[in-house]
Design an enzyme around this catalytic site. Structure first.
Site, PDB file in Angstrom:
ATOM      1  N   ARG A 118       2.568  -1.963  11.088  1.00  0.00           N
ATOM      2  CA  ARG A 118       3.524  -2.093  12.198  1.00  0.00           C
ATOM      3  C   ARG A 118       3.682  -3.483  12.788  1.00  0.00           C
ATOM      4  O   ARG A 118       4.785  -3.815  13.243  1.00  0.00           O
ATOM      5  CB  ARG A 118       3.187  -1.056  13.265  1.00  0.00           C
ATOM      6  CG  ARG A 118       3.579   0.354  12.817  1.00  0.00           C
ATOM      7  CD  ARG A 118       2.900   1.413  13.620  1.00  0.00           C
ATOM      8  NE  ARG A 118       1.466   1.406  13.384  1.00  0.00           N
ATOM      9  CZ  ARG A 118       0.610   2.220  13.994  1.00  0.00           C
ATOM     10  NH1 ARG A 118       1.052   3.081  14.895  1.00  0.00           N
ATOM     11  NH2 ARG A 118      -0.676   2.163  13.718  1.00  0.00           N
ATOM     12  N   ASP A 148     -13.100  14.812  -4.932  1.00  0.00           N
ATOM     13  CA  ASP A 148     -13.080  16.074  -5.682  1.00  0.00           C
ATOM     14  C   ASP A 148     -14.279  16.073  -6.605  1.00  0.00           C
ATOM     15  O   ASP A 148     -15.148  15.194  -6.481  1.00  0.00           O
ATOM     16  CB  ASP A 148     -11.745  16.172  -6.462  1.00  0.00           C
ATOM     17  CG  ASP A 148     -11.268  17.597  -6.626  1.00  0.00           C
ATOM     18  OD1 ASP A 148     -12.089  18.451  -7.024  1.00  0.00           O
ATOM     19  OD2 ASP A 148     -10.089  17.873  -6.373  1.00  0.00           O
ATOM     20  N   LYS A 170      -7.080   8.161  -1.691  1.00  0.00           N
ATOM     21  CA  LYS A 170      -8.410   8.612  -1.238  1.00  0.00           C
ATOM     22  C   LYS A 170      -8.884   9.864  -1.970  1.00  0.00           C
ATOM     23  O   LYS A 170      -9.103  10.916  -1.363  1.00  0.00           O
ATOM     24  CB  LYS A 170      -8.405   8.865   0.279  1.00  0.00           C
ATOM     25  CG  LYS A 170      -8.036   7.646   1.113  1.00  0.00           C
ATOM     26  CD  LYS A 170      -8.230   7.910   2.601  1.00  0.00           C
ATOM     27  CE  LYS A 170      -7.823   6.741   3.461  1.00  0.00           C
ATOM     28  NZ  LYS A 170      -6.341   6.561   3.574  1.00  0.00           N
ATOM     29  N   THR A 188     -11.759   5.782  10.215  1.00  0.00           N
ATOM     30  CA  THR A 188     -11.858   5.271  11.586  1.00  0.00           C
ATOM     31  C   THR A 188     -11.315   6.290  12.602  1.00  0.00           C
ATOM     32  O   THR A 188     -11.512   6.118  13.798  1.00  0.00           O
ATOM     33  CB  THR A 188     -11.123   3.927  11.741  1.00  0.00           C
ATOM     34  OG1 THR A 188      -9.838   4.070  11.157  1.00  0.00           O
ATOM     35  CG2 THR A 188     -11.860   2.804  11.074  1.00  0.00           C
ATOM     36  N   LYS A 208       0.848  -1.204   0.000  1.00  0.00           N
ATOM     37  CA  LYS A 208       0.000   0.000   0.000  1.00  0.00           C
ATOM     38  C   LYS A 208       0.878   1.247   0.000  1.00  0.00           C
ATOM     39  O   LYS A 208       1.724   1.433   0.880  1.00  0.00           O
ATOM     40  CB  LYS A 208      -0.904   0.006   1.232  1.00  0.00           C
ATOM     41  CG  LYS A 208      -1.837   1.209   1.262  1.00  0.00           C
ATOM     42  CD  LYS A 208      -2.883   1.089   2.361  1.00  0.00           C
ATOM     43  CE  LYS A 208      -2.425   1.524   3.719  1.00  0.00           C
ATOM     44  NZ  LYS A 208      -2.192   2.967   3.847  1.00  0.00           N
ATOM     45  N   ASP A 220      -3.278   4.259  -2.198  1.00  0.00           N
ATOM     46  CA  ASP A 220      -4.193   4.753  -1.162  1.00  0.00           C
ATOM     47  C   ASP A 220      -4.152   6.280  -1.143  1.00  0.00           C
ATOM     48  O   ASP A 220      -3.575   6.878  -0.237  1.00  0.00           O
ATOM     49  CB  ASP A 220      -3.736   4.150   0.178  1.00  0.00           C
ATOM     50  CG  ASP A 220      -4.608   4.576   1.348  1.00  0.00           C
ATOM     51  OD1 ASP A 220      -5.751   5.002   1.127  1.00  0.00           O
ATOM     52  OD2 ASP A 220      -4.121   4.466   2.489  1.00  0.00           O
TER      53      ASP A 220
HETATM   54  O1  C5P Z   1       0.652  -0.073  11.204  1.00  0.00           O
HETATM   55  P1  C5P Z   1      -0.785  -0.417  10.985  1.00  0.00           P
HETATM   56  O2  C5P Z   1      -1.033  -1.904  10.782  1.00  0.00           O
HETATM   57  O3  C5P Z   1      -1.705   0.183  12.010  1.00  0.00           O
HETATM   58  O4  C5P Z   1      -1.116   0.280   9.588  1.00  0.00           O
HETATM   59  C1  C5P Z   1      -2.396   0.303   9.053  1.00  0.00           C
HETATM   60  C2  C5P Z   1      -2.396   1.105   7.788  1.00  0.00           C
HETATM   61  O5  C5P Z   1      -3.757   1.256   7.359  1.00  0.00           O
HETATM   62  C3  C5P Z   1      -1.831   2.523   7.883  1.00  0.00           C
HETATM   63  O6  C5P Z   1      -1.270   2.851   6.612  1.00  0.00           O
HETATM   64  C4  C5P Z   1      -3.050   3.357   8.155  1.00  0.00           C
HETATM   65  O7  C5P Z   1      -2.916   4.679   7.701  1.00  0.00           O
HETATM   66  C5  C5P Z   1      -4.099   2.626   7.315  1.00  0.00           C
HETATM   67  N1  C5P Z   1      -5.474   2.822   7.723  1.00  0.00           N
HETATM   68  C6  C5P Z   1      -5.940   2.574   9.008  1.00  0.00           C
HETATM   69  N2  C5P Z   1      -7.252   2.781   9.309  1.00  0.00           N
HETATM   70  C7  C5P Z   1      -8.088   3.220   8.364  1.00  0.00           C
HETATM   71  C8  C5P Z   1      -7.652   3.448   7.082  1.00  0.00           C
HETATM   72  C9  C5P Z   1      -6.318   3.243   6.789  1.00  0.00           C
HETATM   73  O8  C5P Z   1      -5.193   2.139   9.863  1.00  0.00           O
HETATM   74  N3  C5P Z   1      -9.364   3.380   8.649  1.00  0.00           N
END
Ligand code: C5P
Length: 243
Positions: free
Chosen positions: A217, A67, A64, A126, A35, A62
């Site tokens: 992460r 517009d 998003k 979220t 991503k 990603d």
């Molecule tokens: O590190 P982690 O597993 O939390 O990363 C989740 C990824 O998904 C990040 O790039 C975060 O910006 C993205 N994301 C999220 N929640 C959302 C939409 C995207 O955690 N609702």
């Protein structure tokens, strides 16, 4: 036979091309999709997409988009030309914005063509809560807005949504089985929750009906990222075989 690797999306939340390349080289055996978000794309542009693809990975772009319909449709065509596997828009941009995007993609790459990207909508981020929504004039509960926007996306011809694992049931009820659900907020039992508030394990998210998992992460912060990715893949494979 399900290929869990194609359902695992690694969030390339890094600041430059070299760091991104190191992750792709390290994880390409385990991860099928990478991503690329606003930070990395703004820094590196299409070069980072090409780098992932040259390493054998697919890309979830990603960005998003939100517009006027014409601008989103034209940006979407450029994403298609980059050969990404999936990209997203904000469903709050409205029916016409999404329908126009779908119509433009239909012209260059009809449904069923393997080169057609998966067109995803984001419902309510979220990071928003009901107070955030009230401040912008939306007085309805988040769950109502999530189902409403997912249904709007489906009616406009979009292929799926990005949603928290807790929303999967709601979205399946509103949109049926033939609608892709991509879920971040996934945490294997061995990982920390970080700043994610409502999490599910990879196995539970798939059993709940998610189609793709976005994981950052739990892999990038692990002492051994490849081993972490392998454990996640095994858990995913077990859940997929049981379904
Ligand atoms: O590190 P982690 O597993 O939390 O990363 C989740 C990824 O998904 C990040 O790039 C975060 O910006 C993205 N994301 C999220 N929640 C959302 C939409 C995207 O955690 N609702």
């Amino acid at each position: 036979m399900h290929d869990a690797r194609q359902k695992l999306i690694f969030a390339l939340d890094v600041g430059n091309l070299d760091e991104a390349r190191r992750w792709v080289e390290q994880l390409q055996g385990q991860v099928g999709v990478f991503k690329i978000g606003k930070q990395l794309f703004t820094r590196c542009g299409p070069e980072v997409v090409n780098m992932v693809q040259a390493g054998g990975g697919d890309v979830f772009l990603d960005l998003k988009y939100h517009d006027i319909p014409n601008t989103v449709a034209m940006a979407g065509l450029e994403a298609y030309r980059l050969g990404v596997k999936m990209f997203n828009v904000h469903a709050l941009g409205g029916f016409e914005m999404m329908a126009r995007l779908v119509a433009e993609i239909d012209k260059v790459c009809p449904r069923g063509n393997p080169a057609r990207p998966i067109l995803l909508a984001v419902t309510i981020l979220t990071s928003s809560n009901e107070e955030t929504l009230r401040a912008v004039g939306i007085d309805r509960p988040i769950s109502v807005m999530v189902s409403k926007l997912a249904r709007l996306a489906k009616d406009a011809g979009m292929d799926g949504v990005v949603a928290s694992p807790q929303e999967v049931d709601l979205i399946r009820t509103a949109c049926g089985a033939d609608f892709a659900i991509v879920t971040p907020g996934v945490r294997p039992a061995f990982a920390s929750q970080d700043d994610q508030k409502r999490v599910m394990t990879p196995g539970d998210a798939l059993r709940a009906g998610a189609d793709y998992l976005v994981i950052g992460r739990p892999i990038s912060a692990a002492a051994d990222p490849v081993a972490a990715a392998k454990m996640i893949l095994e858990e995913m494979q077990t859940a997929l075989e049981g379904s």
